[in-house]
Design a protein around this motif. Structure first.
Motif, PDB file in Angstrom:
ATOM      1  N   LEU A 182      -6.918  10.251   6.572  1.00 29.93           N
ATOM      2  CA  LEU A 182      -8.200   9.820   6.029  1.00 29.93           C
ATOM      3  C   LEU A 182      -8.968   9.025   7.070  1.00 29.93           C
ATOM      4  CD1 LEU A 182      -6.971   8.518   2.547  1.00 29.93           C
ATOM      5  CD2 LEU A 182      -8.023  10.721   3.037  1.00 29.93           C
ATOM      6  N   THR A 183     -10.247   8.843   6.821  1.00 32.80           N
ATOM      7  CA  THR A 183     -11.078   8.042   7.722  1.00 32.80           C
ATOM      8  C   THR A 183     -11.295   6.622   7.203  1.00 32.80           C
ATOM      9  OG1 THR A 183     -13.081   8.879   6.675  1.00 32.80           O
ATOM     10  CG2 THR A 183     -12.300  10.066   8.628  1.00 32.80           C
ATOM     11  N   ASP A 184     -10.705   6.288   6.074  1.00 39.39           N
ATOM     12  CA  ASP A 184     -10.855   4.969   5.461  1.00 39.39           C
ATOM     13  C   ASP A 184      -9.564   4.166   5.658  1.00 39.39           C
ATOM     14  OD1 ASP A 184     -10.932   2.783   3.686  1.00 39.39           O
ATOM     15  OD2 ASP A 184     -12.042   3.914   2.163  1.00 39.39           O
ATOM     16  N   GLU A 185      -9.583   3.204   6.572  1.00 41.07           N
ATOM     17  CA  GLU A 185      -8.379   2.444   6.890  1.00 41.07           C
ATOM     18  C   GLU A 185      -7.849   1.670   5.683  1.00 41.07           C
ATOM     19  OE1 GLU A 185      -6.655  -0.886  10.017  1.00 41.07           O
ATOM     20  OE2 GLU A 185      -8.573   0.091  10.455  1.00 41.07           O
ATOM     21  N   ALA A 186      -8.739   1.100   4.901  1.00 38.97           N
ATOM     22  CA  ALA A 186      -8.295   0.353   3.714  1.00 38.97           C
ATOM     23  C   ALA A 186      -7.552   1.273   2.747  1.00 38.97           C
ATOM     24  CB  ALA A 186      -9.481  -0.316   3.027  1.00 38.97           C
ATOM     25  N   GLU A 187      -8.017   2.493   2.596  1.00 42.75           N
ATOM     26  CA  GLU A 187      -7.359   3.453   1.698  1.00 42.75           C
ATOM     27  C   GLU A 187      -6.003   3.873   2.262  1.00 42.75           C
ATOM     28  OE1 GLU A 187      -7.527   5.906  -1.922  1.00 42.75           O
ATOM     29  OE2 GLU A 187      -8.031   3.892  -1.267  1.00 42.75           O
ATOM     30  N   ILE A 188      -5.908   4.078   3.564  1.00 43.54           N
ATOM     31  CA  ILE A 188      -4.618   4.394   4.198  1.00 43.54           C
ATOM     32  C   ILE A 188      -3.626   3.263   3.930  1.00 43.54           C
ATOM     33  CG2 ILE A 188      -3.455   4.506   6.468  1.00 43.54           C
ATOM     34  CD1 ILE A 188      -4.614   7.174   5.702  1.00 43.54           C
ATOM     35  N   ARG A 189      -4.068   2.035   4.118  1.00 43.28           N
ATOM     36  CA  ARG A 189      -3.189   0.877   3.905  1.00 43.28           C
ATOM     37  C   ARG A 189      -2.753   0.771   2.446  1.00 43.28           C
ATOM     38  NH1 ARG A 189      -2.570  -2.305   8.117  1.00 43.28           N
ATOM     39  NH2 ARG A 189      -3.943  -2.044   9.904  1.00 43.28           N
ATOM     40  N   ARG A 190      -3.670   1.017   1.502  1.00 49.44           N
ATOM     41  CA  ARG A 190      -3.348   0.953   0.072  1.00 49.44           C
ATOM     42  C   ARG A 190      -2.312   2.016  -0.284  1.00 49.44           C
ATOM     43  NH1 ARG A 190      -3.869   3.598  -4.302  1.00 49.44           N
ATOM     44  NH2 ARG A 190      -5.175   5.203  -3.374  1.00 49.44           N
ATOM     45  N   ILE A 191      -2.545   3.240   0.162  1.00 46.53           N
ATOM     46  CA  ILE A 191      -1.625   4.347  -0.150  1.00 46.53           C
ATOM     47  C   ILE A 191      -0.233   4.062   0.411  1.00 46.53           C
ATOM     48  CG2 ILE A 191      -1.138   6.779   0.339  1.00 46.53           C
ATOM     49  CD1 ILE A 191      -4.228   7.214   0.088  1.00 46.53           C
ATOM     50  N   TYR A 192      -0.170   3.632   1.656  1.00 52.55           N
ATOM     51  CA  TYR A 192       1.119   3.321   2.275  1.00 52.55           C
ATOM     52  C   TYR A 192       1.837   2.223   1.494  1.00 52.55           C
ATOM     53  CZ  TYR A 192       4.605   2.265   5.850  1.00 52.55           C
ATOM     54  OH  TYR A 192       5.786   2.059   6.523  1.00 52.55           O
ATOM     55  N   LEU A 193       1.117   1.179   1.141  1.00 45.73           N
ATOM     56  CA  LEU A 193       1.706   0.074   0.393  1.00 45.73           C
ATOM     57  C   LEU A 193       2.265   0.557  -0.944  1.00 45.73           C
ATOM     58  CD1 LEU A 193       2.251  -2.994   0.153  1.00 45.73           C
ATOM     59  CD2 LEU A 193       0.014  -3.182  -0.929  1.00 45.73           C
ATOM     60  N   GLU A 194       1.503   1.362  -1.669  1.00 46.32           N
ATOM     61  CA  GLU A 194       1.970   1.843  -2.973  1.00 46.32           C
ATOM     62  C   GLU A 194       3.145   2.810  -2.833  1.00 46.32           C
ATOM     63  OE1 GLU A 194      -0.914   2.881  -5.943  1.00 46.32           O
ATOM     64  OE2 GLU A 194      -2.248   1.260  -5.317  1.00 46.32           O
ATOM     65  N   LEU A 195       3.095   3.710  -1.840  1.00 47.82           N
ATOM     66  CA  LEU A 195       4.209   4.630  -1.626  1.00 47.82           C
ATOM     67  C   LEU A 195       5.473   3.897  -1.170  1.00 47.82           C
ATOM     68  CD1 LEU A 195       2.469   7.632   0.182  1.00 47.82           C
ATOM     69  CD2 LEU A 195       3.493   7.664  -2.107  1.00 47.82           C
ATOM     70  N   SER A 196       5.318   2.731  -0.557  1.00 44.68           N
ATOM     71  CA  SER A 196       6.469   2.020  -0.006  1.00 44.68           C
ATOM     72  C   SER A 196       7.314   1.307  -1.058  1.00 44.68           C
ATOM     73  CB  SER A 196       6.024   1.036   1.084  1.00 44.68           C
ATOM     74  OG  SER A 196       5.267  -0.009   0.538  1.00 44.68           O
ATOM     75  N   ASP A 197       6.846   1.250  -2.306  1.00 44.36           N
ATOM     76  CA  ASP A 197       7.621   0.632  -3.383  1.00 44.36           C
ATOM     77  C   ASP A 197       8.947   1.375  -3.550  1.00 44.36           C
ATOM     78  OD1 ASP A 197       8.469  -0.767  -5.652  1.00 44.36           O
ATOM     79  OD2 ASP A 197       7.305   0.500  -7.000  1.00 44.36           O
ATOM     80  N   GLY A 198      10.038   0.768  -3.154  1.00 43.29           N
ATOM     81  CA  GLY A 198      11.361   1.374  -3.262  1.00 43.29           C
ATOM     82  C   GLY A 198      11.641   2.416  -2.188  1.00 43.29           C
ATOM     83  N   ALA A 199      10.820   2.456  -1.150  1.00 43.31           N
ATOM     84  CA  ALA A 199      10.924   3.488  -0.124  1.00 43.31           C
ATOM     85  C   ALA A 199      11.832   3.076   1.029  1.00 43.31           C
ATOM     86  CB  ALA A 199       9.533   3.807   0.425  1.00 43.31           C
ATOM     87  N   GLU A 200      12.220   4.085   1.795  1.00 47.85           N
ATOM     88  CA  GLU A 200      12.914   3.897   3.064  1.00 47.85           C
ATOM     89  C   GLU A 200      11.851   4.044   4.151  1.00 47.85           C
ATOM     90  OE1 GLU A 200      15.731   6.763   5.694  1.00 47.85           O
ATOM     91  OE2 GLU A 200      16.331   6.498   3.603  1.00 47.85           O
ATOM     92  N   ILE A 201      11.557   2.973   4.848  1.00 49.34           N
ATOM     93  CA  ILE A 201      10.500   2.974   5.860  1.00 49.34           C
ATOM     94  C   ILE A 201      11.021   3.596   7.152  1.00 49.34           C
ATOM     95  CG2 ILE A 201       8.878   1.553   7.196  1.00 49.34           C
ATOM     96  CD1 ILE A 201       8.397   1.543   4.112  1.00 49.34           C
ATOM     97  N   SER A 202      10.340   4.622   7.637  1.00 48.01           N
ATOM     98  CA  SER A 202      10.693   5.242   8.915  1.00 48.01           C
ATOM     99  C   SER A 202       9.904   4.608  10.045  1.00 48.01           C
ATOM    100  CB  SER A 202      10.385   6.743   8.891  1.00 48.01           C
ATOM    101  OG  SER A 202      10.970   7.366   7.792  1.00 48.01           O
ATOM    102  N   ILE A 203       8.588   4.476   9.840  1.00 45.29           N
ATOM    103  CA  ILE A 203       7.700   3.870  10.819  1.00 45.29           C
ATOM    104  C   ILE A 203       6.800   2.891  10.072  1.00 45.29           C
ATOM    105  CG2 ILE A 203       5.882   4.250  12.534  1.00 45.29           C
ATOM    106  CD1 ILE A 203       7.024   7.101  12.897  1.00 45.29           C
TER     107      ILE A 203
END
Length: 125
Positions: free
Chosen positions: A72-93
Motif C-alpha cells: 500500500l501507499t499509506d504508511e499508517a495503514e501498513i502499520r495498523r495492518i501489521y499490528l493487528e496481524l501480529s496478535d498471536g503471530a510469529e514475527i519473521s521480520i
C-alpha cells in the motif's frame, strides 16, 4: 481480480472474523454459507479489491510455501495492518525500514498464514 482460498480444520469462523476486522470488511450474512452442522462451507471478504475466501473442511490446516503480500501507499495503514496481524503471530521480520521500503514487515499469523506488508516502493524512496 485475484482470489485466494484458505481451508481451515474447524476454526474458519474465528479466522473469518479476525481477517474481516484486520481488513475492515463489514461481515454480512451473505458473506457466509454454512454446512448443516454450522461449519463454514464458503465465505469471502474483500481485501483491497481481491477476495480472500475461507472454509472449514481441511483435515489439517498447514499453510506453507507462500505468503500474502499487502503493498500500500499509506504508511499508517501498513502499520495498523501489521499490528493487528501480529496478535498471536510469529514475527519473521519486525516492521521497519529495509533496502526496498521504509516500512516493511513479515510474520506468520496465529492461524499459521504468512503475511508480508510493505509500503509501496514508489512512496518510500
Amino acid at each position: 481480480m485475484f482470489s485466494a482460498q484458505l481451508d481451515f480444520s474447524g476454526n474458519a469462523e474465528e479466522a473469518l472474523k479476525f481477517y474481516a476486522k484486520v481488513f475492515k470488511h463489514q461481515l454480512k450474512d451473505a458473506d457466509v454459507y454454512r454446512n448443516e452442522d454450522g461449519t463454514i462451507l464458503h465465505s469471502d471478504i474483500d481485501v483491497f479489491g481481491s477476495k480472500l475466501m475461507m472454509a472449514d473442511g481441511a483435515s489439517s490446516s498447514s499453510f506453507q510455501g507462500f505468503s500474502f503480500a499487502v503493498n500500500l501507499t499509506d504508511e499508517a495503514e501498513i502499520r495498523r495492518i501489521y499490528l493487528e496481524l501480529s496478535d498471536g503471530a510469529e514475527i519473521s521480520i519486525p516492521l521497519g525500514e529495509v533496502e526496498f521500503s521504509k516500512c516493511y514487515g513479515a510474520l506468520k499469523d496465529k492461524f499459521g498464514v504468512a503475511w508480508q506488508v510493505c509500503l509501496d516502493y514508489s512512496e518510500s524512496s
